[in-house]
Write a protein that holds these residues in place. Structure first.
Motif, PDB file in Angstrom:
ATOM      1  N   VAL A  78      59.956  79.308  45.743  1.00 19.44           N
ATOM      2  CA  VAL A  78      59.778  80.016  47.004  1.00 19.44           C
ATOM      3  C   VAL A  78      59.439  78.982  48.069  1.00 19.44           C
ATOM      4  O   VAL A  78      58.568  78.139  47.858  1.00 19.44           O
ATOM      5  N   VAL A  79      60.112  79.056  49.185  1.00 17.69           N
ATOM      6  CA  VAL A  79      59.845  78.148  50.291  1.00 17.69           C
ATOM      7  C   VAL A  79      59.030  78.899  51.332  1.00 17.69           C
ATOM      8  O   VAL A  79      59.500  79.861  51.932  1.00 17.69           O
ATOM      9  N   GLY A  80      57.793  78.462  51.500  1.00 17.00           N
ATOM     10  CA  GLY A  80      56.911  79.062  52.488  1.00 17.00           C
ATOM     11  C   GLY A  80      55.831  79.918  51.862  1.00 17.00           C
ATOM     12  O   GLY A  80      56.118  80.815  51.075  1.00 17.00           O
ATOM     13  N   ALA A  81      54.571  79.632  52.207  1.00 19.38           N
ATOM     14  CA  ALA A  81      53.431  80.388  51.700  1.00 19.38           C
ATOM     15  C   ALA A  81      52.827  81.203  52.839  1.00 19.38           C
ATOM     16  O   ALA A  81      51.668  81.051  53.192  1.00 19.38           O
ATOM     17  N   GLY A  82      53.652  82.069  53.415  1.00 21.84           N
ATOM     18  CA  GLY A  82      53.196  83.025  54.408  1.00 21.84           C
ATOM     19  C   GLY A  82      53.156  84.403  53.789  1.00 21.84           C
ATOM     20  O   GLY A  82      53.136  84.539  52.551  1.00 21.84           O
ATOM     21  N   ASP A  83      53.172  85.436  54.617  1.00 23.14           N
ATOM     22  CA  ASP A  83      53.089  86.807  54.108  1.00 23.14           C
ATOM     23  C   ASP A  83      54.181  87.096  53.079  1.00 23.14           C
ATOM     24  O   ASP A  83      53.895  87.588  51.984  1.00 23.14           O
TER      25      ASP A  83
ATOM     26  N   THR B 216      58.551  81.657  35.888  1.00 27.66           N
ATOM     27  CA  THR B 216      57.826  80.452  36.281  1.00 27.66           C
ATOM     28  C   THR B 216      58.162  80.210  37.745  1.00 27.66           C
ATOM     29  O   THR B 216      59.327  80.286  38.146  1.00 27.66           O
ATOM     30  N   VAL B 217      57.133  79.932  38.548  1.00 28.86           N
ATOM     31  CA  VAL B 217      57.324  79.905  39.995  1.00 28.86           C
ATOM     32  C   VAL B 217      56.608  78.717  40.618  1.00 28.86           C
ATOM     33  O   VAL B 217      55.466  78.416  40.266  1.00 28.86           O
ATOM     34  N   ALA B 218      57.301  78.087  41.560  1.00 27.39           N
ATOM     35  CA  ALA B 218      56.683  77.081  42.423  1.00 27.39           C
ATOM     36  C   ALA B 218      56.869  77.537  43.858  1.00 27.39           C
ATOM     37  O   ALA B 218      57.878  78.151  44.206  1.00 27.39           O
ATOM     38  N   CYS B 219      55.878  77.235  44.680  1.00 28.33           N
ATOM     39  CA  CYS B 219      55.953  77.543  46.105  1.00 28.33           C
ATOM     40  C   CYS B 219      55.759  76.250  46.883  1.00 28.33           C
ATOM     41  O   CYS B 219      54.796  75.514  46.650  1.00 28.33           O
ATOM     42  N   LEU B 220      56.681  75.973  47.780  1.00 31.17           N
ATOM     43  CA  LEU B 220      56.610  74.788  48.629  1.00 31.17           C
ATOM     44  C   LEU B 220      56.167  75.219  50.018  1.00 31.17           C
ATOM     45  O   LEU B 220      56.825  76.046  50.660  1.00 31.17           O
TER      46      LEU B 220
END
Length: 170
Positions: free
Chosen positions: A15-20, A35-39
């Protein structure tokens, strides 16, 4: 192109972006077993506002919803993305309930419920809308990101995008 990598990691979803939207996407994916990564380009979660809303379809009439949608489209100069707006109408009640419940689980209680903020038309049709206020969406999303991390998601902060690499099949 960048071709020398210090490390390679593989995730089911990035996921790109740690907003809403990003934080909710990460938490949903983790709950579904991915399995998840957030940038996130900033050094922390970034979210604005203090609330959210939903159309309560069970308290609305179909004609009332259509008229409400047309009214909002007119207010916005007919520039509304109708498919996206319809998606909001169809899923906002379930989504808002999910966010509220996950927030409570993470220790963030809604401040208040402002509604239902129903629009009642002269012909008897109605569109029921509920609004929920949080202390802040930033506080809520920070708590949900921590919950997602506790459940296995990996967050990379201060990580601006510089190159996207995809497999040949996309």
């Amino acid at each position: 192109p960048i071709s020398d990598f210090a490390v390679e990691e593989t995730y089911d979803i990035v996921v790109v972006g740690a907003g809403d939207s990003g934080v909710c996407a990460v938490l949903t994916a983790v709950e579904e077993g991915a399995t998840v990564a957030c940038l996130q380009k900033e050094e922390a979660v970034a979210a604005n506002g203090t609330g959210a809303s939903a159309v309560i379809k069970g308290e609305s009439t179909p004609a009332g919803i259509k008229r409400w949608m047309a009214d909002w489209s007119q207010v916005n100069g007919w520039r509304t993305n109708n498919a996206l707006f319809q998606h909001y109408v169809d899923h906002s009640e379930e989504t808002l309930s999910w966010v509220i419940q996950r927030g409570i689980e993470a220790g963030v209680e809604p401040v208040n419920y402002e509604g239902p903020d129903s629009v009642k038309y002269d012909d008897g049709n109605v569109c029921a809308v509920i609004k929920v206020r949080q202390p802040s969406n930033l506080e809520l999303m920070t708590a949900l990101a921590a919950k997602a991390a506790d459940e296995g998601a990996v967050f990379y902060y201060a990580t601006p995008a510089v190159q996207l690499v995809q497999d040949a099949d996309g």
